[in-house]
Each structure stands twice: as C-alpha cells, then as structure tokens.
Motif scaffolding. Structure first.
Motif, short mmCIF file in Angstrom:
data_model
loop_
_atom_site.label_atom_id
_atom_site.label_comp_id
_atom_site.label_asym_id
_atom_site.label_seq_id
_atom_site.Cartn_x
_atom_site.Cartn_y
_atom_site.Cartn_z
N TYR A 75 0.81 -1.22 0.00
CA TYR A 75 0.00 0.00 0.00
C TYR A 75 0.85 1.27 0.00
O TYR A 75 0.39 2.32 -0.45
N TYR A 76 2.08 1.18 0.53
CA TYR A 76 2.90 2.38 0.66
C TYR A 76 4.00 2.47 -0.40
O TYR A 76 4.55 3.55 -0.60
N PHE A 77 4.35 1.35 -1.04
CA PHE A 77 5.42 1.36 -2.04
C PHE A 77 4.94 0.62 -3.28
O PHE A 77 4.15 -0.32 -3.19
N ASP A 78 5.44 1.02 -4.42
CA ASP A 78 4.95 0.45 -5.68
C ASP A 78 5.94 -0.49 -6.34
O ASP A 78 5.81 -0.82 -7.51
N ARG A 79 6.94 -0.94 -5.57
CA ARG A 79 7.92 -1.88 -6.10
C ARG A 79 8.08 -3.05 -5.14
O ARG A 79 7.91 -2.88 -3.92
N PRO A 80 8.43 -4.24 -5.64
CA PRO A 80 8.62 -5.39 -4.75
C PRO A 80 9.77 -5.16 -3.77
O PRO A 80 10.77 -4.51 -4.10
N VAL A 81 9.61 -5.69 -2.58
CA VAL A 81 10.61 -5.57 -1.52
C VAL A 81 11.05 -6.98 -1.13
O VAL A 81 10.21 -7.88 -0.97
N LYS A 82 12.36 -7.19 -0.99
CA LYS A 82 12.87 -8.49 -0.58
C LYS A 82 12.62 -8.67 0.92
O LYS A 82 13.01 -7.82 1.73
N LEU A 83 11.99 -9.80 1.29
CA LEU A 83 11.55 -9.99 2.67
C LEU A 83 12.07 -11.31 3.24
O LEU A 83 12.26 -12.28 2.53
#
Length: 208
Positions: free
Chosen positions: A141-149
């Motif tokens: 909802y806050y970022f528009d790119r994938p994040v490594k988790l």
C-alpha cells in the motif's frame, strides 16, 4: 484514533471468565517476546479491571504454543489478533472456545533501523526487510515496487534481529522499536484490528 473498544456484553463475558471480585491470578497468554502488538493489547485489557495484579501475562513464542498452554491448563485465556493467518485452526479446535471479541488498535507501525544506519528509500529494494508475515501488505500500500523480505515469528523479534545486526531494516511497531533502540525511518500508522480471547472448552463436543 481509538485504542481499545470492548462492548458491555463482552466486558461482562470477560468478567465471568476471570471471576468478578476474585483474587485468583488469571494467566493470559499471547505472542511474545516483549514489545509485540499482542502484548500491548493484552496489557490494555488488564487495565479494564484497575487491579492489573489480577492478571499474569504469559508470552509464548507462537500462537500455537499459546493454544497448547491453554488446552494443557498452564494458562487460563489466550489472546489472538484476527490478522493472524492461521486463527481459523483455533476456531475449529473442539477443545477451545472463542469467549469474547473486541476492537483494539496496535501501536504505530513503521520501518525501523539502527540509529547509526544511513537509510534511504532505495535500500528497500536492494536490502532485505525482516518482518512478521501479518504486516507485509503495508508495503504493497505504501510502495509500488517489490521488496525483498524474510519473515520471523513476531514484530518484536524482527526489531531484535535488526538491533543484533542480522538485518538493517524491519517492519515493526513503535513499542518494539523503542525497546530495541531503533529509529523509525518510515512511518505507517497504528492498525485498527479485532481480537479474540479464547478459553478452554469445558466439555468436548462429540461427533454428530
């Protein structure tokens, strides 16, 4: 924003569970370690009674451990947020009873890092963010790119792993960030949520 909202009927049900006027200590289990949103809401619950000494909060490594402790009689009640993905298993367990349901907001959530870590937003897309699985949708909802988790068992443990240098960034809550001397580098918000308090069912229902 509201912090805790329990209806009159649910308060009376909770009083019936813990014994109105009783001096017996009631063990309330939920997810640990210290600093989780579950612990935060559990402590808010105890304040409804004024005398917090009536409750002993027991922090377990997982919600499944909480339910094991409940069925074995080592705790009296267990608190679980509805954001927990596997809560359906607890509702289906014939040994457990969902005794009350209420609304309670978490502490503020955000991305936290060590105070000496030079954070900038691009690191979200090159570094690994440690988190409990439940708040992962915040990133969508806050970022528009994938994040490594990478996931762990609680928001508090995520904060602890950043403090220990295993990772640089965690999704965690304000309480855990403060406890582990982290700074918020990006703030989301408190999360309004519903919760169930489970008790042990007195009689197991047989097959029909």
């Amino acid at each position: 924003m509201e912090t805790l909202r329990i209806s009159g009927d649910e308060k009376r049900a909770l009083i019936a569970l813990v014994g109105d006027g009783s001096r017996r200590s009631v063990k309330l289990g939920t997810l640990g370690p210290e600093g989780t949103s579950s612990e935060y809401v559990a402590r808010l619950m105890t304040r409804l009674f004024g005398d917090q000494g009536r409750f002993g909060i027991v922090l377990e490594e997982t919600f499944e451990h909480c339910m094991g402790a409940l069925t074995e009689g080592r705790i009296d009640l267990a608190l679980v947020p509805h954001a927990y993905a596997n809560i359906n298993a607890f509702y289906m367990n014939p040994l457990l009873e969902p005794s009350i349901v209420f609304r309670g907001s978490t502490p503020e959530y955000g991305l936290a890092a060590r105070s000496d870590f030079a954070f900038h937003e691009e690191l979200l897309f090159t570094d690994t963010v440690v988190t409990h699985p439940a708040p992962i949708p915040l990133l969508e909802y806050y970022f528009d790119r994938p994040v490594k988790l990478v996931t762990t068992t609680s928001t508090s443990q995520a904060a602890g792993q950043v403090a220990d240098g295993l990772y640089n960034i965690a999704i965690t809550n304000e309480q855990a960030a403060r406890q582990h001397n982290l700074k918020f580098v990006y703030r989301f918000s408190p999360i309004p949520m519903t919760w169930t308090v489970f008790s042990k069912r007195l009689e197991k229902e047989g097959p029909r």
